[in-house]
Design a protein around this motif. Structure first.
Motif, PDB file in Angstrom:
ATOM      1  N   SER A  57     -10.288   5.280  30.840  1.00 49.42           N
ATOM      2  CA  SER A  57      -9.968   3.971  30.281  1.00 49.42           C
ATOM      3  C   SER A  57     -10.190   2.869  31.316  1.00 49.42           C
ATOM      4  O   SER A  57     -10.513   3.128  32.482  1.00 49.42           O
ATOM      5  CB  SER A  57      -8.511   3.951  29.819  1.00 49.42           C
ATOM      6  OG  SER A  57      -7.656   4.061  30.955  1.00 49.42           O
ATOM      7  N   ALA A  58      -9.942   1.631  30.875  1.00 51.06           N
ATOM      8  CA  ALA A  58     -10.096   0.486  31.776  1.00 51.06           C
ATOM      9  C   ALA A  58      -9.128   0.548  32.946  1.00 51.06           C
ATOM     10  O   ALA A  58      -9.452   0.098  34.052  1.00 51.06           O
ATOM     11  CB  ALA A  58      -9.900  -0.817  30.993  1.00 51.06           C
ATOM     12  N   HIS A  77     -10.057  -0.140  36.833  1.00 54.59           N
ATOM     13  CA  HIS A  77      -9.452  -1.214  37.620  1.00 54.59           C
ATOM     14  C   HIS A  77      -8.827  -0.676  38.912  1.00 54.59           C
ATOM     15  O   HIS A  77      -8.922  -1.320  39.964  1.00 54.59           O
ATOM     16  CB  HIS A  77      -8.389  -1.940  36.789  1.00 54.59           C
ATOM     17  CG  HIS A  77      -8.953  -2.936  35.826  1.00 54.59           C
ATOM     18  ND1 HIS A  77      -9.649  -4.046  36.230  1.00 54.59           N
ATOM     19  CD2 HIS A  77      -8.927  -2.974  34.458  1.00 54.59           C
ATOM     20  CE1 HIS A  77     -10.024  -4.747  35.169  1.00 54.59           C
ATOM     21  NE2 HIS A  77      -9.600  -4.118  34.083  1.00 54.59           N
ATOM     22  N   GLY A 108     -12.509   0.592  26.847  1.00 50.23           N
ATOM     23  CA  GLY A 108     -12.227   0.494  28.278  1.00 50.23           C
ATOM     24  C   GLY A 108     -13.350  -0.191  29.031  1.00 50.23           C
ATOM     25  O   GLY A 108     -13.105  -1.047  29.889  1.00 50.23           O
ATOM     26  N   PHE A 123     -12.937  -3.735  30.866  1.00 50.82           N
ATOM     27  CA  PHE A 123     -13.177  -3.825  32.311  1.00 50.82           C
ATOM     28  C   PHE A 123     -14.138  -4.959  32.630  1.00 50.82           C
ATOM     29  O   PHE A 123     -14.013  -5.635  33.653  1.00 50.82           O
ATOM     30  CB  PHE A 123     -13.716  -2.500  32.830  1.00 50.82           C
ATOM     31  CG  PHE A 123     -13.894  -2.453  34.315  1.00 50.82           C
ATOM     32  CD1 PHE A 123     -12.816  -2.547  35.175  1.00 50.82           C
ATOM     33  CD2 PHE A 123     -15.163  -2.310  34.865  1.00 50.82           C
ATOM     34  CE1 PHE A 123     -12.981  -2.514  36.554  1.00 50.82           C
ATOM     35  CE2 PHE A 123     -15.350  -2.266  36.241  1.00 50.82           C
ATOM     36  CZ  PHE A 123     -14.251  -2.370  37.087  1.00 50.82           C
TER      37      PHE A 123
END
Length: 271
Positions: free
Chosen positions: A179-180, A184, A211, A215
């Motif tokens: 996922s994002a 990150h 995601g 992002f």
């Protein structure tokens, strides 16, 4: 030469002819594309020279057609066929050697087998084995990989060199798609390093579309998933070429992830 950059010139020889045109023996008279090609044609056996010239001629014809340019050379095809005729009718030079293949198929077979072994491991062992597999793959591609290391408060899965640039990499083999949040976190690690540090995030089960969208673009990382690895091994695409193409795509479009099947089925922007 034509529309080739140094990278796409090497890619063409590797994918179309299975030839390593970056072999130092072809740079005796200089490292430019034209000088390497002339040296290559002087060194290889006649059948290889004919095969290479035919492939380059077809690429030239496609290039002229796609750009709608007139042929800049008078009677180019006649001159080309004359050279081919001389090579095919000449005396075979037994001192000439076939070129070194661009693809080490035994190495690719070993990497495929190793990846299958990682897949069959219990989940708690799979992550470390996947990191080791990637280091082996990077090393075999000449990317000077470094094993995982720890800084204060963080774990880095490893690093490698690509085009003179240092890339840190993150490797994940988990049931869920990445996922994002994970992207990150990894990008935050890069923010604590030198400004020129780049990153590669490898998620075997891929990334969620949401995601990737969340992002965003214009970041300092590129992404690779398990399907990319499988495609590269199956289609005998050098890992270095995959990463170079992904890096260029990200630089030109801002998008951090594009599948190998798309990168190597259509011409990327500018090359």
């Amino acid at each position: 030469m034509l529309d080739f950059s140094d990278t796409t010139f090497a890619d063409f020889f590797a994918s179309e002819l299975d030839i390593d045109i970056d072999d130092p023996i072809y740079a005796e008279h200089g490292g430019s594309k034209g000088k390497r090609l002339r040296c290559f044609l002087q060194k290889v056996d006649d059948p290889t020279a004919v095969r290479t010239l035919h492939a380059l001629w077809e690429h030239r014809a496609e290039f002229l057609a796609s750009t709608q340019r007139p042929d800049p050379l008078p009677n180019a095809e006649g001159r080309f066929l004359s050279v081919i005729s001389k090579l095919q009718g000449g005396i075979d030079d037994h001192s000439a050697q076939p070129p070194r293949p661009a693809t080490d198929r035994r190495l690719l077979a070993a990497l495929k087998a190793d990846l299958l072994q990682v897949r069959d491991l219990p989940p708690h062992k799979r992550g470390y084995a996947f990191e080791a597999f990637l280091k082996q793959a990077f090393d075999s591609a000449g990317l000077a990989a470094r094993e995982p290391f720890r800084n204060i408060g963080e774990q880095i899965d490893g690093s490698f060199l690509l085009g003179g640039e240092v890339y840190l990499f993150e490797a994940k083999w988990q049931a869920a798609m990445t996922s994002a949040a994970d992207l990150h976190i990894f990008h935050g690690k890069l923010d604590q390093k030198a400004a020129w540090t780049r990153g590669l995030f490898v998620s075997f089960n891929g990334f969620t579309p949401d995601g990737l969208a969340a992002f965003g673009t214009g970041k300092r990382i590129i992404c690779m998933d398990g399907r990319d690895i499988h495609e590269a091994l199956e289609r005998e695409i050098p890992l270095k070429s995959v990463l170079e193409r992904k890096t260029r795509w990200a630089a030109e479009t801002g998008h951090i992830h594009v599948p190998v099947r798309e990168l190597f089925s259509v011409q990327a922007v500018g090359g």
